[in-house]
Design a protein around this motif. Structure first.
Motif, PDB file in Angstrom:
ATOM      1  N   ALA A 183       0.859  -1.114  -0.035  1.00  0.00           N
ATOM      2  CA  ALA A 183      -0.065  -0.001   0.033  1.00  0.00           C
ATOM      3  C   ALA A 183       0.731   1.277  -0.192  1.00  0.00           C
ATOM      4  N   ARG A 184       1.861   1.249   0.743  1.00  0.00           N
ATOM      5  CA  ARG A 184       2.886   2.418   0.767  1.00  0.00           C
ATOM      6  C   ARG A 184       3.402   2.672  -0.368  1.00  0.00           C
ATOM      7  N   THR A 185       3.883   1.640  -1.153  1.00  0.00           N
ATOM      8  CA  THR A 185       4.312   1.898  -2.483  1.00  0.00           C
ATOM      9  C   THR A 185       3.411   2.612  -3.524  1.00  0.00           C
ATOM     10  N   VAL A 186       2.435   1.914  -3.439  1.00  0.00           N
ATOM     11  CA  VAL A 186       1.310   2.772  -4.238  1.00  0.00           C
ATOM     12  C   VAL A 186       0.913   4.057  -3.952  1.00  0.00           C
ATOM     13  N   GLU A 187       0.833   4.240  -2.719  1.00  0.00           N
ATOM     14  CA  GLU A 187       0.994   5.846  -2.377  1.00  0.00           C
ATOM     15  C   GLU A 187       1.917   6.476  -2.918  1.00  0.00           C
ATOM     16  N   GLU A 188       3.024   6.117  -2.811  1.00  0.00           N
ATOM     17  CA  GLU A 188       4.258   6.827  -3.230  1.00  0.00           C
ATOM     18  C   GLU A 188       4.082   6.955  -4.779  1.00  0.00           C
ATOM     19  N   ILE A 189       3.864   6.025  -5.616  1.00  0.00           N
ATOM     20  CA  ILE A 189       3.477   6.195  -6.914  1.00  0.00           C
ATOM     21  C   ILE A 189       2.434   7.176  -7.356  1.00  0.00           C
ATOM     22  N   LEU A 190       1.225   7.005  -6.559  1.00  0.00           N
ATOM     23  CA  LEU A 190       0.227   7.828  -6.596  1.00  0.00           C
ATOM     24  C   LEU A 190       0.782   9.456  -6.560  1.00  0.00           C
ATOM     25  N   ALA A 191       1.494   9.482  -5.312  1.00  0.00           N
ATOM     26  CA  ALA A 191       1.999  10.941  -5.035  1.00  0.00           C
ATOM     27  C   ALA A 191       2.995  11.487  -6.360  1.00  0.00           C
ATOM     28  N   ARG A 192       3.415  10.575  -7.014  1.00  0.00           N
ATOM     29  CA  ARG A 192       4.485  11.062  -8.070  1.00  0.00           C
ATOM     30  C   ARG A 192       3.824  10.976  -9.250  1.00  0.00           C
ATOM     31  N   GLY A 193       2.373  11.118  -9.385  1.00  0.00           N
ATOM     32  CA  GLY A 193       1.733  11.286 -10.914  1.00  0.00           C
ATOM     33  C   GLY A 193       1.340   9.836 -11.163  1.00  0.00           C
ATOM     34  N   GLY A 194       1.406   8.887 -10.578  1.00  0.00           N
ATOM     35  CA  GLY A 194       1.382   7.540 -10.871  1.00  0.00           C
ATOM     36  C   GLY A 194       0.017   7.327 -11.671  1.00  0.00           C
ATOM     37  N   LYS A 195      -1.105   8.100 -11.249  1.00  0.00           N
ATOM     38  CA  LYS A 195      -2.426   7.766 -11.594  1.00  0.00           C
ATOM     39  C   LYS A 195      -2.643   8.153 -13.132  1.00  0.00           C
ATOM     40  N   GLU A 196      -1.827   9.012 -13.675  1.00  0.00           N
ATOM     41  CA  GLU A 196      -1.688   9.278 -14.993  1.00  0.00           C
ATOM     42  C   GLU A 196      -1.070   8.415 -15.787  1.00  0.00           C
ATOM     43  N   LEU A 197      -0.123   7.759 -15.228  1.00  0.00           N
ATOM     44  CA  LEU A 197       0.873   6.740 -15.902  1.00  0.00           C
ATOM     45  C   LEU A 197       0.511   5.311 -16.082  1.00  0.00           C
ATOM     46  N   PHE A 198      -0.224   4.886 -14.871  1.00  0.00           N
ATOM     47  CA  PHE A 198      -0.600   3.434 -14.880  1.00  0.00           C
ATOM     48  C   PHE A 198      -1.832   3.221 -14.620  1.00  0.00           C
ATOM     49  N   ASP A 199      -2.396   2.102 -15.029  1.00  0.00           N
ATOM     50  CA  ASP A 199      -3.638   1.305 -14.676  1.00  0.00           C
ATOM     51  C   ASP A 199      -3.214   0.472 -13.532  1.00  0.00           C
ATOM     52  N   ILE A 200      -3.550   0.748 -12.016  1.00  0.00           N
ATOM     53  CA  ILE A 200      -2.904  -0.175 -11.052  1.00  0.00           C
ATOM     54  C   ILE A 200      -4.105  -1.111 -10.721  1.00  0.00           C
ATOM     55  N   THR A 201      -3.385  -2.139 -10.605  1.00  0.00           N
ATOM     56  CA  THR A 201      -4.317  -3.511 -10.192  1.00  0.00           C
ATOM     57  C   THR A 201      -3.313  -3.876  -8.900  1.00  0.00           C
ATOM     58  N   MET A 202      -4.071  -4.313  -7.860  1.00  0.00           N
ATOM     59  CA  MET A 202      -3.576  -4.773  -6.491  1.00  0.00           C
ATOM     60  C   MET A 202      -4.353  -5.916  -6.272  1.00  0.00           C
ATOM     61  N   PHE A 203      -3.464  -7.295  -5.866  1.00  0.00           N
ATOM     62  CA  PHE A 203      -3.927  -8.173  -5.584  1.00  0.00           C
ATOM     63  C   PHE A 203      -3.787  -8.246  -3.944  1.00  0.00           C
ATOM     64  N   GLY A 204      -4.732  -8.695  -3.402  1.00  0.00           N
ATOM     65  CA  GLY A 204      -4.889  -8.750  -1.830  1.00  0.00           C
ATOM     66  C   GLY A 204      -5.714 -10.006  -1.358  1.00  0.00           C
ATOM     67  N   ASP A 205      -4.962 -10.864  -0.861  1.00  0.00           N
ATOM     68  CA  ASP A 205      -5.943 -12.112  -0.666  1.00  0.00           C
ATOM     69  C   ASP A 205      -6.734 -12.005   0.517  1.00  0.00           C
ATOM     70  N   GLU A 206      -6.520 -10.877   1.349  1.00  0.00           N
ATOM     71  CA  GLU A 206      -7.369 -10.623   2.469  1.00  0.00           C
ATOM     72  C   GLU A 206      -8.656  -9.847   1.830  1.00  0.00           C
ATOM     73  N   PRO A 207      -9.767 -10.112   2.233  1.00  0.00           N
ATOM     74  CA  PRO A 207     -11.175  -9.635   1.608  1.00  0.00           C
ATOM     75  C   PRO A 207     -11.453  -8.278   1.876  1.00  0.00           C
ATOM     76  N   TYR A 208     -10.372  -7.273   2.090  1.00  0.00           N
ATOM     77  CA  TYR A 208     -10.990  -5.993   2.602  1.00  0.00           C
ATOM     78  C   TYR A 208      -9.878  -4.906   2.191  1.00  0.00           C
ATOM     79  N   GLY A 209      -9.758  -3.892   2.671  1.00  0.00           N
ATOM     80  CA  GLY A 209      -8.766  -2.720   2.240  1.00  0.00           C
ATOM     81  C   GLY A 209      -7.505  -3.265   3.416  1.00  0.00           C
ATOM     82  N   ASN A 210      -6.499  -2.265   3.067  1.00  0.00           N
ATOM     83  CA  ASN A 210      -5.053  -2.598   3.919  1.00  0.00           C
ATOM     84  C   ASN A 210      -5.466  -1.905   5.350  1.00  0.00           C
ATOM     85  N   TYR A 211      -4.682  -2.481   6.408  1.00  0.00           N
ATOM     86  CA  TYR A 211      -4.701  -1.846   7.935  1.00  0.00           C
ATOM     87  C   TYR A 211      -3.481  -2.031   8.465  1.00  0.00           C
ATOM     88  N   ASN A 212      -3.364  -1.251   9.485  1.00  0.00           N
ATOM     89  CA  ASN A 212      -2.120  -1.130  10.070  1.00  0.00           C
ATOM     90  C   ASN A 212      -1.774  -2.366  11.014  1.00  0.00           C
TER      91      ASN A 212
END
Ligand SMILES: Cc1cc2nc3c(=O)[nH]c(=O)nc-3n(C[C@H](O)[C@H](O)[C@H](O)COP(=O)(O)OP(=O)(O)OC[C@H]3O[C@@H](n4cnc5c(N)ncnc54)[C@H](O)[C@@H]3O)c2cc1C
Length: 100
Positions: A16-45
């Motif tokens: 998640a932190r990796t993706v946050e950094e990618i987004l902070a550097r304009g990644g939303k415009e550069l990539f179609d991002i897909t995340m596989f997470g085998d837990e059935p919800y968003g990420n948590y601390n």
């Protein structure tokens, strides 16, 4: 300009932190991002998981990036799907439904 596809395996704190950094550097415009997470919800601390286990915090308090956050940021989160193989030649990642 068409976007490149970016696949992240693991929707934990590091992924998640990796993706946050990618987004902070304009990644939303550069990539179609897909995340596989085998837990059935968003990420948590996960550091706070001990508090949930002992009952001093509710599970709802330790989530970091919710499913709506993923939608807002254009991330396709495959929650509850475990990546099981990467076909580099075909540029495909294969997954199965299930939790670890
Ligand atoms: C109860 C508890 C208390 C902790 N307390 C502390 C603490 O106080 N201080 C500290 O420094 N650390 C603590 N830790 C350790 C800390 O949580 C981990 O170091 C940290 O979570 C690692 O982050 P990560 O993103 O690398 O891995 P993880 O948090 O393990 O996340 C990986 C994610 O990827 C998913 N995944 C894995 N393989 C696949 C796959 N093939 N396809 C799809 N999804 C996949 C997993 O389901 C998981 O959601 C604690 C851990 C626990 C369990």
């Amino acid at each position: 300009m068409s976007k490149e596809r970016l696949v992240v395996i693991g929707n934990g704190m590091a992924g998640a932190r990796t993706v946050e950094e990618i987004l902070a550097r304009g990644g939303k415009e550069l990539f179609d991002i897909t995340m596989f997470g085998d837990e059935p919800y968003g990420n948590y601390n996960r550091l706070l998981l001990s508090n949930v286990i002992t009952g001093s915090q509710d599970a709802s308090e330790i989530f970091l990036n919710s499913l709506p956050w993923c939608e807002e940021n254009g991330i396709q989160l495959l929650a509850g799907i475990r990546a099981i193989s990467i076909d580099r030649a075909a540029k495909e990642v294969h997954g199965v439904v299930g939790t670890s």
